[in-house]
Design a protein around this motif. Structure first.
Motif, PDB file in Angstrom:
ATOM      1  N   LEU A  11       0.827  -1.207   0.000  1.00  0.00           N
ATOM      2  CA  LEU A  11       0.000   0.000   0.000  1.00  0.00           C
ATOM      3  C   LEU A  11       0.865   1.261   0.000  1.00  0.00           C
ATOM      4  O   LEU A  11       0.588   2.215  -0.721  1.00  0.00           O
ATOM      5  CB  LEU A  11      -0.930   0.003   1.222  1.00  0.00           C
ATOM      6  N   GLY A  12       1.918   1.242   0.802  1.00  0.00           N
ATOM      7  CA  GLY A  12       2.811   2.396   0.871  1.00  0.00           C
ATOM      8  C   GLY A  12       3.407   2.717  -0.488  1.00  0.00           C
ATOM      9  O   GLY A  12       3.420   3.866  -0.922  1.00  0.00           O
ATOM     10  N   HIS A  13       3.876   1.676  -1.169  1.00  0.00           N
ATOM     11  CA  HIS A  13       4.446   1.896  -2.498  1.00  0.00           C
ATOM     12  C   HIS A  13       3.387   2.376  -3.483  1.00  0.00           C
ATOM     13  O   HIS A  13       3.652   3.207  -4.340  1.00  0.00           O
ATOM     14  CB  HIS A  13       5.096   0.604  -3.008  1.00  0.00           C
ATOM     15  N   LEU A  14       2.176   1.849  -3.324  1.00  0.00           N
ATOM     16  CA  LEU A  14       1.084   2.245  -4.210  1.00  0.00           C
ATOM     17  C   LEU A  14       0.771   3.737  -4.036  1.00  0.00           C
ATOM     18  O   LEU A  14       0.510   4.449  -5.015  1.00  0.00           O
ATOM     19  CB  LEU A  14      -0.154   1.403  -3.875  1.00  0.00           C
ATOM     20  N   ILE A  15       0.813   4.211  -2.784  1.00  0.00           N
ATOM     21  CA  ILE A  15       0.503   5.618  -2.527  1.00  0.00           C
ATOM     22  C   ILE A  15       1.525   6.526  -3.200  1.00  0.00           C
ATOM     23  O   ILE A  15       1.178   7.562  -3.761  1.00  0.00           O
ATOM     24  CB  ILE A  15       0.462   5.918  -1.009  1.00  0.00           C
ATOM     25  N   ILE A  16       2.815   6.140  -3.139  1.00  0.00           N
ATOM     26  CA  ILE A  16       3.811   7.046  -3.717  1.00  0.00           C
ATOM     27  C   ILE A  16       3.935   6.910  -5.235  1.00  0.00           C
ATOM     28  O   ILE A  16       4.516   7.769  -5.879  1.00  0.00           O
ATOM     29  CB  ILE A  16       5.202   6.915  -3.052  1.00  0.00           C
ATOM     30  N   THR A  17       3.409   5.824  -5.829  1.00  0.00           N
ATOM     31  CA  THR A  17       3.580   5.674  -7.281  1.00  0.00           C
ATOM     32  C   THR A  17       2.336   6.064  -8.095  1.00  0.00           C
ATOM     33  O   THR A  17       2.465   6.679  -9.148  1.00  0.00           O
ATOM     34  CB  THR A  17       3.949   4.226  -7.641  1.00  0.00           C
ATOM     35  N   THR A  18       1.137   5.699  -7.604  1.00  0.00           N
ATOM     36  CA  THR A  18      -0.076   5.904  -8.413  1.00  0.00           C
ATOM     37  C   THR A  18      -0.292   7.360  -8.865  1.00  0.00           C
ATOM     38  O   THR A  18      -0.624   7.585 -10.026  1.00  0.00           O
ATOM     39  CB  THR A  18      -1.316   5.367  -7.671  1.00  0.00           C
TER      40      THR A  18
END
Lengths: 282, 266
Positions: free
Chosen positions: B131-138
């Motif tokens: 989720l953390g990675h998703l927040i910074i990439t999306t």
């Protein structure tokens, strides 16, 4: 466009259906944003204004603003971030300017050379610079930190500057020259003011991240203990064995960081998003 | 002439500043010894030992691919939906979507930890990391898709509908091909951001789960005996990553140049 499409929609009799359909596509992302971006902001507020037993208090703020180490770390972070931003700008502006005046095909290859290192892992790049500095005998500390930070953030400054300069209408400069302005005057009166959007988005790509980029300071500080505000937040959440050491204190510093972010955004008039793509669509 | 000399010289100097550290690392990755200051002879032994960091590389790549695929789907759909919702809702969403872009990663990651804490969930888990990675990439996928939607001729979609396509067909056969370059750029961006990330991974990953960033950080910043033993292996890894990066950049750009030429020749 809306009027036209409404007409087209009524004509084909599908107004409700497809108007609804296209908008519907953003529902997953909207939910995602609410769950993991909006709500966490309120969670930060909640933890910042409560003490560890869950009751409302200002104690975290009192602690932060009276703690000399924390306040000096905050001030040093702002200073370092400003300094690194200015150095990056001073190095990157001539690069972007020279590239924008070159033949397109050569400039493109050179630009690629400048941005390629961005795709190498950022900790690996820091390692490379650290090893070089120790090889030539630069001791760990604030000077090594500044070199390390400039090294890691320079490409982020070159790209937005270049894309602003290249889009600029060169006939304005030519007109000024024709009307008798000398070259330095053209630069100060025409080129520089017109490139301000690029300077702002470049500065945004450097200033805010530097304040929280504790990986670099951890790498280049050695035993000097020099660090940035981001480290203070991380400390509250990175206990030795995965324990959270000081959630409320961390929330408070996070809130301070958020305020600084919003102030910076207000001061610079928002973030120019089209320059933030790291050169993937060169 | 002199001016040209100076500007070329300046460009060369800045490039040297960027590349000398990398080149030194590349050269010393072939050093039989462990340190940078003494050359003990040419050797491939650090490359032979790359298997030691195999799991770390695997973690990094799998995480980046899973994150990038999810972010690309979520972000592209989000961008299309946002683009066609005119009015306050769309604007508000665009604004909120910008928050993770400007917010510092520490705050993003720690806010997520606090959310988990409030919900009684563990602060370190693979789901949290994802989720953390998703927040910074999306949001970056959204940022690279939106301009392509703006550039698209708005009547294309309506023409497709008038010619009898269903909205879904119009979406997949008309809109999607038009914005594909933006979608691809977003995907690449999501991959690089995830590969590059240290802070989110360090704060959210389960203990014992290391990516290249966190493992290298342990070797250089914490300098524990066991971790710094791996330093020469990371030099070899950097060399390989550098060569891979250069070849990917060259291939992508040669292809896009060719495509431009073809389209220009029409």
């Amino acid at each position: 466009m809306t009027e036209l499409s409404t007409k087209a929609m009524t004509k084909s009799g599908k107004k409700f259906k497809f108007g609804f359909n296209r908008k519907q596509l953003c529902i997953p992302y909207a939910l995602f944003l609410v769950m993991f971006v909006v709500i966490p902001l309120f969670v930060i507020l909640y933890y910042a204004f409560t003490s560890s037993d869950g009751s409302f208090s200002f104690a975290n703020f009192a602690e932060f603003f009276t703690n000399k180490t924390k306040i000096s770390t905050l001030l040093i972070s702002i200073l370092i971030a400003l300094l690194v931003t200015v150095i990056c700008l001073l190095i990157a502006y001539p690069v972007a300017y020279i590239l924008s005046k070159m033949k397109k095909s050569i400039a493109f290859i050179l630009l690629l050379l400048f941005v390629t290192p961005m795709w190498i892992n950022f900790v690996l790049r820091a390692m490379a610079m650290k090893e070089l500095l120790s090889l030539i005998g630069v001791s760990p500390g604030s000077f090594a930190n500044i070199i390390g930070l400039v090294y890691d953030f320079l490409p982020f400054m070159i790209l937005p500057l270049y894309s602003t300069l290249i889009k600029m209408d060169t006939s304005l400069e030519e007109a000024a020259l024709d009307l008798g302005a000398n070259k330095s005057k053209v630069f100060i009166k025409i080129t520089l003011p017109l490139s301000v959007p690029g300077i702002i988005s470049g500065a945004m790509m450097v200033f805010l991240p530097v304040m929280s980029c504790y990986v670099i300071t951890d790498t280049f500080s050695g035993s000097t203990g020099f660090t940035v505000i981001g480290k203070l937040i991380a400390w509250c959440f990175l206990g030795e064995n995965g324990t959270l050491t000081n959630v409320n204190g961390g929330a408070t510093i996070s809130l301070v960081m958020l305020v600084i972010m919003f102030l910076t955004m207000l001061a610079t008039g928002g973030f120019k998003s089209d320059n933030s793509t790291r050169g993937t669509n060169l | 002439m002199i001016k040209k000399f100076f500007s070329r010289g300046y460009i060369f100097l800045v490039l040297a500043f960027i590349y000398i550290p990398i080149f030194i690392l590349v050269i010393f990755s072939f050093n039989a010894g462990k340190t940078l200051n003494i050359w003990e002879g040419f050797s491939f032994k650090w490359y032979a030992n790359l298997g030691v960091v195999g799991d770390v590389v695997l973690n990094t790549v799998v995480l980046a691919v899973v994150v990038a695929v999810t972010a690309t789907i979520l972000g592209t759909l989000g961008a299309i939906g946002m683009f066609y919702s005119n009015g306050k809702g769309g604007k508000l969403m665009k604004g909120i979507s910008q928050i993770p872009v400007v917010n510092s990663e520490v705050v993003t990651a720690c806010a997520l930890i606090m959310l988990f804490l409030l919900l009684g969930l563990s602060n370190r888990s693979l789901v949290g990391l994802f989720l953390g990675h998703l927040i910074i990439t999306t949001p970056f996928v959204v940022l690279s898709v939106l301009p392509k939607l703006k550039q698209m001729d708005p009547s294309l979609y309506e023409a497709a509908l008038d010619l009898g396509a269903s909205p879904r067909q119009a979406l997949t056969k008309v809109i999607l091909p038009e914005i594909l370059p933006g979608v691809f750029a977003g995907f690449m961006l999501a991959i690089t951001l995830s590969l590059d990330d240290y802070i989110v991974t360090a704060t959210l990953s389960p203990l014992g789960f290391d990516t290249i960033s966190t493992a290298v950080y342990k070797a250089i910043a914490l300098t524990t005996e066991a971790a710094s033993m791996k330093l020469p292996i990371y030099r070899a890894l950097t060399t390989i990553i550098f060569l891979l990066t250069v070849s990917v950049v060259v291939v992508i750009n040669v292809r896009s140049k060719r495509k431009q030429k073809r389209e220009g020749g029409k």
